[in-house]
Structures are given as structure tokens and as C-alpha cells.
Design a protein around this motif. Structure first.
Motif, short mmCIF file in Angstrom:
data_model
loop_
_atom_site.label_atom_id
_atom_site.label_comp_id
_atom_site.label_asym_id
_atom_site.label_seq_id
_atom_site.Cartn_x
_atom_site.Cartn_y
_atom_site.Cartn_z
N LYS A 70 -1.69 4.84 8.56
CA LYS A 70 -2.90 5.34 7.98
C LYS A 70 -3.68 6.50 8.98
CE LYS A 70 -4.15 1.70 4.80
NZ LYS A 70 -5.18 0.41 4.55
N LEU A 127 2.35 9.39 4.17
CA LEU A 127 3.93 8.81 4.33
C LEU A 127 4.47 10.09 4.39
CD1 LEU A 127 6.10 7.03 3.51
CD2 LEU A 127 5.90 7.86 0.99
N LYS A 136 -6.53 6.54 5.03
CA LYS A 136 -5.62 6.93 4.00
C LYS A 136 -4.27 6.84 4.44
CE LYS A 136 -4.81 11.19 1.31
NZ LYS A 136 -4.83 12.67 1.20
N VAL A 137 -3.60 6.54 3.35
CA VAL A 137 -2.02 6.11 3.65
C VAL A 137 -1.31 7.55 3.82
CG1 VAL A 137 0.26 5.37 2.77
CG2 VAL A 137 -1.74 3.98 2.48
N GLU A 156 1.00 -1.19 0.02
CA GLU A 156 -0.05 -0.05 -0.02
C GLU A 156 0.76 1.25 0.02
OE1 GLU A 156 -4.12 -0.63 2.15
OE2 GLU A 156 -2.52 -1.11 3.45
N VAL A 157 1.95 1.19 0.86
CA VAL A 157 2.89 2.29 0.90
C VAL A 157 3.50 2.53 -0.59
CG1 VAL A 157 4.83 3.40 1.95
CG2 VAL A 157 3.08 1.91 3.20
N SER A 169 2.38 1.81 -3.49
CA SER A 169 1.31 2.13 -4.36
C SER A 169 1.31 3.49 -4.08
CB SER A 169 0.07 1.70 -4.09
OG SER A 169 -1.04 2.21 -4.79
N HIS A 170 1.13 4.19 -2.95
CA HIS A 170 1.07 5.72 -2.53
C HIS A 170 2.23 6.24 -3.07
CE1 HIS A 170 -0.02 9.23 -0.23
NE2 HIS A 170 1.38 9.18 0.19
N SER A 175 2.44 6.95 -6.60
CA SER A 175 1.42 7.87 -7.06
C SER A 175 1.80 9.44 -6.83
CB SER A 175 -0.06 7.55 -6.39
OG SER A 175 -0.01 8.04 -5.14
N LEU A 176 2.83 9.69 -6.22
CA LEU A 176 3.04 10.92 -5.71
C LEU A 176 3.57 11.79 -7.03
CD1 LEU A 176 5.18 10.25 -2.61
CD2 LEU A 176 2.99 11.30 -2.71
N ASP A 235 5.62 16.04 4.54
CA ASP A 235 5.28 14.79 3.80
C ASP A 235 6.19 14.82 2.40
OD1 ASP A 235 4.81 16.77 1.89
OD2 ASP A 235 2.73 17.07 2.33
N ALA A 271 5.32 5.58 7.50
CA ALA A 271 4.08 5.47 7.00
C ALA A 271 3.23 5.16 7.81
CB ALA A 271 4.19 4.59 5.72
#
Length: 420
Positions: free
Chosen positions: A107, A114, A111-112, A35-36, A38-39, A42-43, A136, A105
Motif C-alpha cells: 500500500k 500491485l 492505495k493498493v 484487498e489485492v 479486489s484491486h 478492478s483492473l 504495474d 502488492a
């Protein structure tokens, strides 16, 4: 390499971030590494995003349990895509971002989140004095925490534009460096990347007293992971995470002073006003600890020459002795090979061929005295060196001007003329 030369730095993650503790019993994770990832992927990929400058070492993750929420958090070592260092000022020790920061990281409302946690020492003291910044992954500041001698003092505003009574602001300077071990071209091999400003205020929150500190030897969790391509040590932020065992770095031209500080190094053996030439700067980068010892020996050579000759001059008998003695003690302290490299580097920008030949010859005499007389007390070696001076084995220059500089009629001559 262990953290023998690092500041003792507080284990702060467990105290600041909701009271984390190691999570060894939870079977179903409330947040996963995938999950991290993937986050992270997406940055936004823009120049200000940390994702374009710093990667994450996914395989060395460490799970933590957030006591207040009973949910999981994950700590990750980071991997800058090129060497990045931070410091509290332009003339204090630099610290590797890979060693002194972590990715964090967790939630929040499903929502994740980071975040990047970075230590910034504001002094060269031990235990740690400075700030810990939390932001962040897009670079927006979230928190700043101020520590003095390893003890939490206060939490400051994250926004540098905040204005509070008693506000104390600190700059964090960034350098982006070429790969280690490469020969610098000219000047500083690191590109100055500017600074960011963080602020703290002085009202004590009355908590976080007596923070646990990481021992100088890096004991207590983490540790070297064994046969890897690079040596790993416990993170100074959290010993359950392994990071590269980088030594603290000093600005170019500065060296570790043996007390976790940085001191500007000078090799001005001839009192010509040039602390370092480009060749010496390159050797400082290659041999930082040896360079500092050689820097210390400059004043020792001056003092010994004054003791024996009553003055430190140039191109004369005192100069011949000073160079020979300096290189003799350098060979004892750092080895003949490194001593000779520094001696040759000192002459690399000399414009006077006679002075260069004189100095290099006398350097070799001093190095040989040390090399062929191992274990002999220094006062005996000094006597031996003086014998060589008066026997004519060293070189001086004739027909100097009133300032002891060479003239058109100057020549190299035997030091036997030094006998009074």
C-alpha cells in the motif's frame, strides 16, 4: 524437480523493495489478500493489461514486512493463462514467466499497489546476469535493475524513450506457446509475441553488493510443498514463495548444453546441409536433454569414421559404419528406444527410398550391438561393428554416381563388398 539446471539468481526482493523481510509476528495486516484480489479484479481487461494474460496464485501468498514503513507487503506466484516465455535475445535460453516472475502488492498512501517483477537474463551465465523489470499490472514500466554475475550494478530508466549518457538497452522477447506435450503442427509451436525494450545506465549506485543467491539445489525456504499436482520449488526471486519447478527452456531447435546455455542442435549425419527436419524438431521438444546428447554424438561419429576410413562419404562403407556407430553410441547414451525414434525421425523427409532403407537397417544394427552387449567397452563394440560390416550384415548401395548419389541402376547390397 529442483533448480539444478537454473541460473543461480539473486534473492533481490529483500534488497530492492524497501528491504522486505518475512512477517511472522504481525497479527493485523496493513494489506490483505482480499484487498489485492479486489484491486486485481478492478483492473482494465484490455489486450495490453497483464490481467488478461497472467493470473495470480492467491493461495500461495507470502507476507513480507517493509522495514522502512513497518507495513506489510505480499508476494504471489503468477499463473500465465498460456505458456509465456521470455529471453534476453532470440537465440538464448527461454525462461518460463511462471518460474521467473512474481506479483508484488503493498500500500502507498492507503492505495493498493500491485506490480509485476520479471527476471530477464541477457546471457546464459551463472550467477544471474541480466535485468529485473518492475511494472504495474497494466504494463507500465516502473523500474529496471541491472545485475552482473549476481551482483547489482545499477538502476536504469523505466521508460524506453529515456536518453541518458552511457545508456544500454536490452530487448525482452516474448513467446506464447501451445500447451506442453502437444504435437506441433508445422514449424515453431510457439507464436512470437514481439519484444519490449528496457534500458540501464552504467553509473554504479554503490549498494546491493554481495547479494544473496539462491543455491543450485534450491535450499533455504520455500521448497517442494509435497503432494501436489505439479512439483514446486523456491522462487528464484524470493525463496519464501513456491513456483513451478520448470526447467529453463531453449528456443526451438536449441538444447541445453549442460552449462546452462543453449546451443543449436544439428543432426546432419549425412552432410546434406539440413540441421533438423520437422520430425526431429518435434523430438527435440519431447526429449531436450537426450536430443542434445545425440547432437553431440554427430561430431563423434564423424571423427570415428574419419579415424577408421579416412573419409566420410555417402551411401558407401563409411556411411554404413557411420550410421551404425552413431546409433550404437546413441543407444548407450539415451537408450535404444529414444535412439531409434531419432533415427527414424532423421529419415522422415527423405525422398530416396534406397538411402532410407540402407540407413534404417544400419541404424538397427548399431542399436542391437549396444543393446546385446551392455557394459562392454566402446572400443570392443567398435571392433564388433567392423566385424559385422565385413561379414556383410550392414547394407551399402551399388552403382553410385561420381558424387556417391544413387542412380537408376543402384541397388542395396551386402556390406561384404567393403573388404579391401
Amino acid at each position: 524437480m529442483k533448480f539444478t539446471n537454473h541460473l543461480q539468481i539473486p534473492f533481490i526482493i529483500a534488497f530492492i523493495f524497501f528491504g522486505c523481510q518475512e512477517n511472522e509476528e504481525i497479527q493485523v495486516k496493513s494489506i490483505t489478500i482480499d484487498e489485492v484480489k479486489s484491486h486485481f479484479n478492478s483492473l482494465p481487461q484490455n489486450p495490453k493489461s497483464r490481467a488478461t494474460q497472467i493470473g495470480i496464485e492467491w493461495e500461495r501468498a507470502a507476507y513480507k514486512l517493509l522495514r522502512q514503513t513497518d507495513e506489510d507487503a505480499i508476494l504471489f506466484p503468477v499463473s500465465p493463462k498460456r505458456e509465456i516465455y521470455v529471453s534476453g535475445s532470440e537465440d538464448t535460453r527461454r525462461f518460463s514467466v511462471a518460474t521467473t516472475s512474481l506479483a508484488f502488492a503493498y500500500k502507498q498512501d492507503g492505495k493498493v499497489m500491485l506490480e509485476h517483477v520479471q527476471m530477464v537474463p541477457t546471457t546464459n551465465s551463472d550467477p544471474f546476469t541480466g535485468i529485473v523489470t518492475v511494472s504495474d499490472w497494466e504494463g507500465e514500466a516502473k523500474h529496471t535493475f541491472y545485475f552482473e554475475n549476481g551482483v547489482f550494478q545499477s538502476e536504469g530508466p523505466a521508460d524506453e524513450n529515456s536518453r541518458l549518457d552511457g545508456l544500454e538497452c536490452t530487448k525482452t522477447h516474448y513467446w506464447y506457446c501451445t500447451q506442453k506435450g502437444t504435437e506441433p503442427t508445422a514449424g515453431d509451436p510457439c507464436e512470437y509475441g514481439g519484444y519490449s525494450r528496457t534500458c540501464t545506465y552504467t553509473n554504479d549506485l554503490g549498494i546491493y553488493d554481495n547479494l544473496t543467491t539462491l543455491s543450485p539445489e534450491g535450499e533455504g525456504g520455500g521448497g517442494n510443498t509435497g503432494d501436489t499436482s505439479e512439483s514446486l520449488c523456491p522462487s528464484p526471486l524470493d525463496p519464501s514463495v513456491s513456483v513451478p519447478c520448470n526447467e529453463n527452456s531453449c528456443p526451438e531447435g536449441y538444447g541445453p548444453d549442460g552449462n546452462r546455455g543453449c546451443e543449436k542442435m544439428s543432426f546432419d549425419l549425412d552432410n546434406d546441409g539440413e540441421d533438423q527436419n520437422p520430425c526431429e524438431v518435434a523430438l527435440i521438444i519431447e526429449y531436450p536433454s537426450q536430443a542434445y546428447k545425440i547432437h553431440q554424438n554427430v561430431s563423434k561419429a564423424y571423427a570415428k569414421t574419419i579415424e577408421l576410413f579416412g573419409h566420410n562419404s555417402r551411401n558407401d562403407c563409411s556411411d554404413a559404419f557411420r550410421h551404425a556407430y552413431f546409433n550404437m553410441i546413441n543407444a548407450i547414451d539415451v537408450g535404444a528406444s529414444v535412439a531409434r525414434e531419432f533415427g527414424e525421425a532423421h529419415e522422415c523427409d527423405s525422398s530416396d527410398e534406397l538411402e532410407t532403407d540402407m540407413d534404417l537397417h544400419n541404424n538397427d544394427v548399431g542399436i542391437n550391438v549396444a543393446t546385446f552387449n551392455p557394459g562392454v567397452p566402446e572400443d570392443h563394440l567398435v571392433s564388433h561393428l567392423l566385424e559385422k560390416l565385413y561379414d556383410g550384415e550392414l547394407l551399402v548401395i551399388s552403382n553410385l554416381d561420381r558424387n556417391n548419389m544413387t542412380t537408376s541402376s543402384s541397388n542395396l547390397i551386402s556390406s561384404s563388398t567393403c573388404i579391401e
